[in-house]
Design a protein around this motif. Sequence first.
Motif, PDB file in Angstrom:
ATOM      1  N   GLU A   1       0.885  -0.959  -0.098  1.00 46.98           N
ATOM      2  CA  GLU A   1      -0.081   0.084   0.189  1.00 46.98           C
ATOM      3  C   GLU A   1       0.910   1.340   0.058  1.00 46.98           C
ATOM      4  OE1 GLU A   1      -0.544  -2.600   1.881  1.00 46.98           O
ATOM      5  OE2 GLU A   1      -2.560  -3.251   1.643  1.00 46.98           O
ATOM      6  N   ALA A   2       1.858   1.054   0.742  1.00 49.41           N
ATOM      7  CA  ALA A   2       2.947   2.251   0.737  1.00 49.41           C
ATOM      8  C   ALA A   2       4.175   2.275  -0.563  1.00 49.41           C
ATOM      9  CB  ALA A   2       3.533   2.257   1.924  1.00 49.41           C
ATOM     10  N   GLY A   3       3.881   1.296  -1.320  1.00 48.63           N
ATOM     11  CA  GLY A   3       4.841   1.093  -2.551  1.00 48.63           C
ATOM     12  C   GLY A   3       6.010   0.395  -2.185  1.00 48.63           C
ATOM     13  N   ALA A   4       6.925   0.459  -2.907  1.00 50.54           N
ATOM     14  CA  ALA A   4       8.312  -0.342  -2.684  1.00 50.54           C
ATOM     15  C   ALA A   4       9.060   0.236  -1.656  1.00 50.54           C
ATOM     16  CB  ALA A   4       9.096  -0.153  -3.957  1.00 50.54           C
ATOM     17  N   GLN A   5       8.798   1.508  -1.307  1.00 49.17           N
ATOM     18  CA  GLN A   5       9.446   2.154  -0.124  1.00 49.17           C
ATOM     19  C   GLN A   5       9.134   1.623   1.277  1.00 49.17           C
ATOM     20  OE1 GLN A   5       8.558   6.630   0.269  1.00 49.17           O
ATOM     21  NE2 GLN A   5       7.763   6.097  -1.906  1.00 49.17           N
ATOM     22  N   GLY A   6       7.652   1.342   0.859  1.00 49.38           N
ATOM     23  CA  GLY A   6       7.183   0.652   2.307  1.00 49.38           C
ATOM     24  C   GLY A   6       7.609  -0.621   2.387  1.00 49.38           C
ATOM     25  N   LEU A   7       7.920  -1.387   1.552  1.00 52.71           N
ATOM     26  CA  LEU A   7       8.193  -2.904   1.360  1.00 52.71           C
ATOM     27  C   LEU A   7       9.556  -2.901   1.865  1.00 52.71           C
ATOM     28  CD1 LEU A   7       7.156  -5.665   0.936  1.00 52.71           C
ATOM     29  CD2 LEU A   7       7.846  -5.509  -1.666  1.00 52.71           C
ATOM     30  N   TYR A   8      10.638  -2.165   1.191  1.00 60.31           N
ATOM     31  CA  TYR A   8      11.869  -2.505   1.459  1.00 60.31           C
ATOM     32  C   TYR A   8      12.445  -1.719   2.633  1.00 60.31           C
ATOM     33  CZ  TYR A   8      11.364  -4.501  -3.388  1.00 60.31           C
ATOM     34  OH  TYR A   8      10.984  -5.310  -4.235  1.00 60.31           O
ATOM     35  N   GLY A   9      11.716  -0.712   3.263  1.00 69.37           N
ATOM     36  CA  GLY A   9      12.246   0.248   4.083  1.00 69.37           C
ATOM     37  C   GLY A   9      13.184   1.146   3.863  1.00 69.37           C
ATOM     38  N   VAL A  10      13.299   1.517   2.619  1.00 67.29           N
ATOM     39  CA  VAL A  10      14.403   2.684   2.610  1.00 67.29           C
ATOM     40  C   VAL A  10      13.529   3.799   2.008  1.00 67.29           C
ATOM     41  CG1 VAL A  10      16.365   3.186   0.925  1.00 67.29           C
ATOM     42  CG2 VAL A  10      16.222   1.009   1.796  1.00 67.29           C
ATOM     43  N   VAL A  11      13.727   4.826   2.720  1.00 69.98           N
ATOM     44  CA  VAL A  11      12.893   6.146   2.516  1.00 69.98           C
ATOM     45  C   VAL A  11      13.755   7.252   1.383  1.00 69.98           C
ATOM     46  CG1 VAL A  11      11.906   8.397   3.602  1.00 69.98           C
ATOM     47  CG2 VAL A  11      12.182   6.173   4.768  1.00 69.98           C
ATOM     48  N   PRO A  12      13.134   7.544   0.348  1.00 72.70           N
ATOM     49  CA  PRO A  12      13.681   8.509  -0.688  1.00 72.70           C
ATOM     50  C   PRO A  12      13.404   9.878  -0.045  1.00 72.70           C
ATOM     51  CG  PRO A  12      11.527   7.639  -1.487  1.00 72.70           C
ATOM     52  CD  PRO A  12      11.675   6.920  -0.140  1.00 72.70           C
ATOM     53  N   ASP A  13      14.064  10.658  -0.975  1.00 68.36           N
ATOM     54  CA  ASP A  13      13.765  12.289  -0.660  1.00 68.36           C
ATOM     55  C   ASP A  13      12.575  12.649  -1.199  1.00 68.36           C
ATOM     56  OD1 ASP A  13      16.226  12.982   0.603  1.00 68.36           O
ATOM     57  OD2 ASP A  13      17.123  12.408  -1.118  1.00 68.36           O
ATOM     58  N   LEU A  14      12.294  12.316  -2.363  1.00 68.41           N
ATOM     59  CA  LEU A  14      11.166  12.467  -3.257  1.00 68.41           C
ATOM     60  C   LEU A  14      10.405  11.022  -3.848  1.00 68.41           C
ATOM     61  CD1 LEU A  14      12.287  15.431  -5.147  1.00 68.41           C
ATOM     62  CD2 LEU A  14      10.681  15.262  -3.150  1.00 68.41           C
ATOM     63  N   SER A  15       9.297  10.980  -4.097  1.00 65.76           N
ATOM     64  CA  SER A  15       8.710   9.806  -4.825  1.00 65.76           C
ATOM     65  C   SER A  15       7.527  10.236  -5.671  1.00 65.76           C
ATOM     66  CB  SER A  15       8.429   8.686  -3.921  1.00 65.76           C
ATOM     67  OG  SER A  15       7.460   9.062  -2.727  1.00 65.76           O
ATOM     68  N   THR A  16       7.241   9.507  -6.511  1.00 65.87           N
ATOM     69  CA  THR A  16       5.949   9.691  -7.519  1.00 65.87           C
ATOM     70  C   THR A  16       5.202   8.628  -7.613  1.00 65.87           C
ATOM     71  OG1 THR A  16       7.238   9.242  -9.452  1.00 65.87           O
ATOM     72  CG2 THR A  16       7.336  11.583  -8.823  1.00 65.87           C
ATOM     73  N   PHE A  17       4.037   8.862  -7.636  1.00 62.75           N
ATOM     74  CA  PHE A  17       2.865   7.804  -7.762  1.00 62.75           C
ATOM     75  C   PHE A  17       1.775   7.978  -8.813  1.00 62.75           C
ATOM     76  CE2 PHE A  17       4.785   7.318  -3.467  1.00 62.75           C
ATOM     77  CZ  PHE A  17       4.524   6.015  -2.973  1.00 62.75           C
TER      78      PHE A  17
END
Length: 450
Positions: A252-268
């Motif tokens: 639900e939170a994208g790949a960043q939610g799955l892999y636990g690495v927080v980007p500075d920016l993300s696009t959905f």
Amino acid sequence: MDADEFHLPRSRRANERLHAAIPGGAHTYAKGDDQYPEDLAPVISHGRGAHVWDVDGNRYVEYGSGLRSVSLGHAHPRVLEAVRRELDRGSNFVRPSLVEAEAAERFLATVPTAEMVKFAKNGSDATTAAVRLARAVTGRPRVAVCGDHPFFSVDDWFIGTTPMDAGIPATTTELTVAFPYGDLVATEELLSRYRGEIACLILEPTGHTEPPPRANGADPAPGYLAGLRELADRHGCVLVFDEMITGLRWSEAGAQGLYGVVPDLSTFGKALGNGFAVSALAGRRELMERGGLRHAHDRVFLLSTTHGAETHSLAAAMAVLTTYVEEGITARLHALGERLATGVREAAAGAGVGDHLVVRGRASNLVFATLDENRQPSQPYRTLFLRQLLAGGVLAPSFVVSSALTDADIDHTVDTVARACAVYRKALDADDPAPWTGGRPVRPVFRRRA
């Protein structure tokens, strides 16, 4: 139906009308009739759930719906109900509506790694805004894109790097450089070569949502994304995750939610609206606020779109986010994809083409490769396969599932694939797919000449 007996006369005439009025005959190149066997490009009348009907009256089980955007199925009741509630209340005003705050809060609750969000209508606007913001914040001109990802934006900074670069100044393209997915050493060498010049690293966090012929679309290697995060921090550039495809489909939170690495920016985008036009740029408050009114820096023209706050699309996005969380949609997509992949692989192996029709990617985002007798990617064999699927009532430029699929839909798909694989085997034995392609082969989207 036998593929030789399958014809689409009304769709053929409708395609001529489309080409007469619209360059390319479609509003997205990936929907062009050159992506389908000759004279077998269905023009759609309507859709419901996991099925669509063409203007000739044929019904298909549909995959990759809306270029992956319709992940809940067409005309989903919860989404339509939310949209209808807003339609009678007006869609766009001279000042923000409360729906904008509600949609932003719902998004940030679902994607807690982001602190602010701004909505737009398409993915290209969001990724280009991320690039512009990164350049403004760092004061650097260059953009580093992951070379393994086939598409980031229709804008010059990216399209100038593809074979379809007509009309784009070389001076613009020269500012975009590429790094390979999964290779931290090569990425650090790039950052060192252009020390102090690269504003951002932009990539799909999984690397291969459209796996190339020899990739499998697997999860990133342990430590890779964290290593990329460390490189970006050490070299002072912005880390941007393009989650247009991975958003919601990976978690639900994208790949960043799955892999636990927080980007500075993300696009959905894509799945965010279930077919309604909505995309999002999200990220750290410190960066995002540069596009706002509460800072002392030079202003960044971040995103300013007339229709970005259209209320019924934002209502659709809220309904989609709620449905994913409450109904466990991501898990269902993975379960459906696993069932489909297993069935297709068994059908291909049973027909003796398991090394030639290859299913790849994450279960929620499956694609297939068609390989020739030398196990090389083949457009003629793809044409043969698509033609057999269409005749069997399966519209599948990919095997990307929607949650509206039923077990019966997947059983029908696997049966159709099995019949197609029998023809595939005949073509391999003849060392020539031409008798089964029905005309010219399908073409790659990114090519220099029409």
